[in-house]
Design a protein around this motif. Sequence first.
Motif, PDB file in Angstrom:
ATOM      1  N   ARG A   1      -0.387  -3.718  -0.319  1.00 15.65           N
ATOM      2  CA  ARG A   1      -1.375  -3.030  -1.157  1.00 15.65           C
ATOM      3  C   ARG A   1      -1.283  -3.484  -2.605  1.00 15.65           C
ATOM      4  NH1 ARG A   1       0.240   1.855  -0.660  1.00 15.65           N
ATOM      5  NH2 ARG A   1       1.224   1.997  -2.703  1.00 15.65           N
ATOM      6  N   GLU A   2      -0.060  -3.626  -3.098  1.00 15.19           N
ATOM      7  CA  GLU A   2       0.097  -4.051  -4.488  1.00 15.19           C
ATOM      8  C   GLU A   2      -0.385  -5.492  -4.689  1.00 15.19           C
ATOM      9  OE1 GLU A   2       0.955  -2.088  -6.954  1.00 15.19           O
ATOM     10  OE2 GLU A   2       1.152  -0.432  -5.557  1.00 15.19           O
TER      11      GLU A   2
ATOM     12  N   ILE B   1       9.409  -3.689  -6.003  1.00 17.32           N
ATOM     13  CA  ILE B   1       8.740  -4.364  -4.895  1.00 17.32           C
ATOM     14  C   ILE B   1       9.129  -5.835  -4.850  1.00 17.32           C
ATOM     15  CG2 ILE B   1       6.489  -5.167  -4.093  1.00 17.32           C
ATOM     16  CD1 ILE B   1       5.355  -2.467  -4.987  1.00 17.32           C
TER      17      ILE B   1
ATOM     18  N   ASP C   1      -3.209   1.790   3.803  1.00 16.03           N
ATOM     19  CA  ASP C   1      -3.113   3.130   3.226  1.00 16.03           C
ATOM     20  C   ASP C   1      -2.841   4.184   4.293  1.00 16.03           C
ATOM     21  OD1 ASP C   1      -3.594   2.211   0.654  1.00 16.03           O
ATOM     22  OD2 ASP C   1      -5.762   2.351   0.870  1.00 16.03           O
TER      23      ASP C   1
ATOM     24  N   SER D   1      -5.583  -4.673   4.513  1.00 17.67           N
ATOM     25  CA  SER D   1      -5.813  -3.757   3.381  1.00 17.67           C
ATOM     26  C   SER D   1      -7.298  -3.608   3.078  1.00 17.67           C
ATOM     27  CB  SER D   1      -5.095  -4.277   2.133  1.00 17.67           C
ATOM     28  OG  SER D   1      -5.583  -5.557   1.772  1.00 17.67           O
TER      29      SER D   1
ATOM     30  N   GLU E   1       0.800   3.660   5.794  1.00 18.85           N
ATOM     31  CA  GLU E   1       1.849   4.038   4.837  1.00 18.85           C
ATOM     32  C   GLU E   1       1.926   5.554   4.738  1.00 18.85           C
ATOM     33  OE1 GLU E   1       3.280   3.469   0.204  1.00 18.85           O
ATOM     34  OE2 GLU E   1       1.290   2.797   0.816  1.00 18.85           O
TER      35      GLU E   1
ATOM     36  N   GLU F   1       3.501  -1.294   1.334  1.00 15.53           N
ATOM     37  CA  GLU F   1       3.338  -1.054  -0.103  1.00 15.53           C
ATOM     38  C   GLU F   1       3.172  -2.368  -0.849  1.00 15.53           C
ATOM     39  OE1 GLU F   1       5.188   2.021  -3.338  1.00 15.53           O
ATOM     40  OE2 GLU F   1       6.561   1.145  -1.890  1.00 15.53           O
TER      41      GLU F   1
ATOM     42  N   ARG G   1       5.559   6.872   5.980  1.00 10.21           N
ATOM     43  CA  ARG G   1       6.481   7.162   4.876  1.00 10.21           C
ATOM     44  C   ARG G   1       7.338   8.398   5.139  1.00 10.21           C
ATOM     45  NH1 ARG G   1       7.464   5.362   0.005  1.00 10.21           N
ATOM     46  NH2 ARG G   1       5.678   3.954   0.014  1.00 10.21           N
TER      47      ARG G   1
END
Length: 400
Positions: A90-91, A171, A259, A249, A262, A87, A266
Amino acid sequence: MTSDRPRVVLFGRNADDADTIAVTDVLRQETVGGALMLTAAVVAVVWANLGPDSYQRLLHLPLGPLDLAHWAADGLLAIFFFVAGLELKRELTVGALSKPAEALVPIVAALCGMVVPALIYAGINLALPDGRPQGWAIPMATDIAFALAILGLVGSKLPTALRAFLLTLAIVDDLGSITVIAIFFSHGFSLLWFVGALVCAALWALLQWRRISGCYVYVPLGLLCWWCMYSSGIHATVAGVVLGLLTSSSMSKGPSYVDRWEHQWRPLSAGFAVPVFALFAAGVPVSLDRLGIVFTDPVGLGVVMGLIVGKVVGILGGSWLTARVTRAELAGDLRWSEIASLSLLAGVGFTVALLIGDLAFEGDPATQEVAKTAVLVGSVIAAVLASISLRRRTRARLRD
């Protein structure tokens, strides 16, 4: 007569049946993950108080090289940190942290929300007799799963920018907590094993760059990296976030590795890894005397004050100062009263706070219990205050 409720299946989704919901899809919902974690924590507390002997036997039941408690803290929690690393990657590349100017306020708020609680804890434990300042990092952590679940339950009508603010804050908080664990709570460092972990991580990155897919490659490599990191003396959960950050990514055909993985990992993290960790970590004896000790013992008082007061002062103060001295502004139509409510919510520290409590007072079970009880008490108080405040903010929005 047929029911209007959607069917739930265990594996996959039938593309021809829009009313079918996969269990994995349910587990990806933040409220579900938070509810499972809360349920596991309640079960742990009840079990530890009604059957303490059987609970302790379970914790110390050996399974291979480790007992179950260590498998939960060092093994299963690495899955949680792997998902957090994905995560975060990705951010950093395409999300809220990809444009630092836009993320400046929540980033500074997160940093201040870590420093101020640590200072409050350290100040209390240095000033009072029998203080134990080595637990300074416990109130730094915000539990992203619980916080997002509470926001989704009581603040769903508030602007989506508030969730983005909390996600960015959490995060950065996770990254800071992982760094603290790696630097301050690693013991018996072994350079050879650490080099082995770095080689595994480099090979992971190379395979990503070569666009080689297949769980038969990455799962054994990830387990080897985890074992090398564990054997090096650095906390094994660091391997999870490192591999998550090294995951690609970029997209060529279809979703990126970040993506896709995750999405796949998750449900395992939220539905199994974190609840099992909560079951093994949250079991502390609770009584009026023990609850009283939380507010008189320097460790308990430092943790509770750090979570409730430190997070509010740090996050709200850091946000306000950043907006005041720079050109950064709050995103969207957020209000300062909503940031104040969010800072209360950030005081819900659970998963990482419990882990740091165990690491900070390793070899001192009595103090570990005080720290765990304080984390639970502080988190409950923060959750209740935040829920009341967020509901008030929601009513104010609806009136406008």
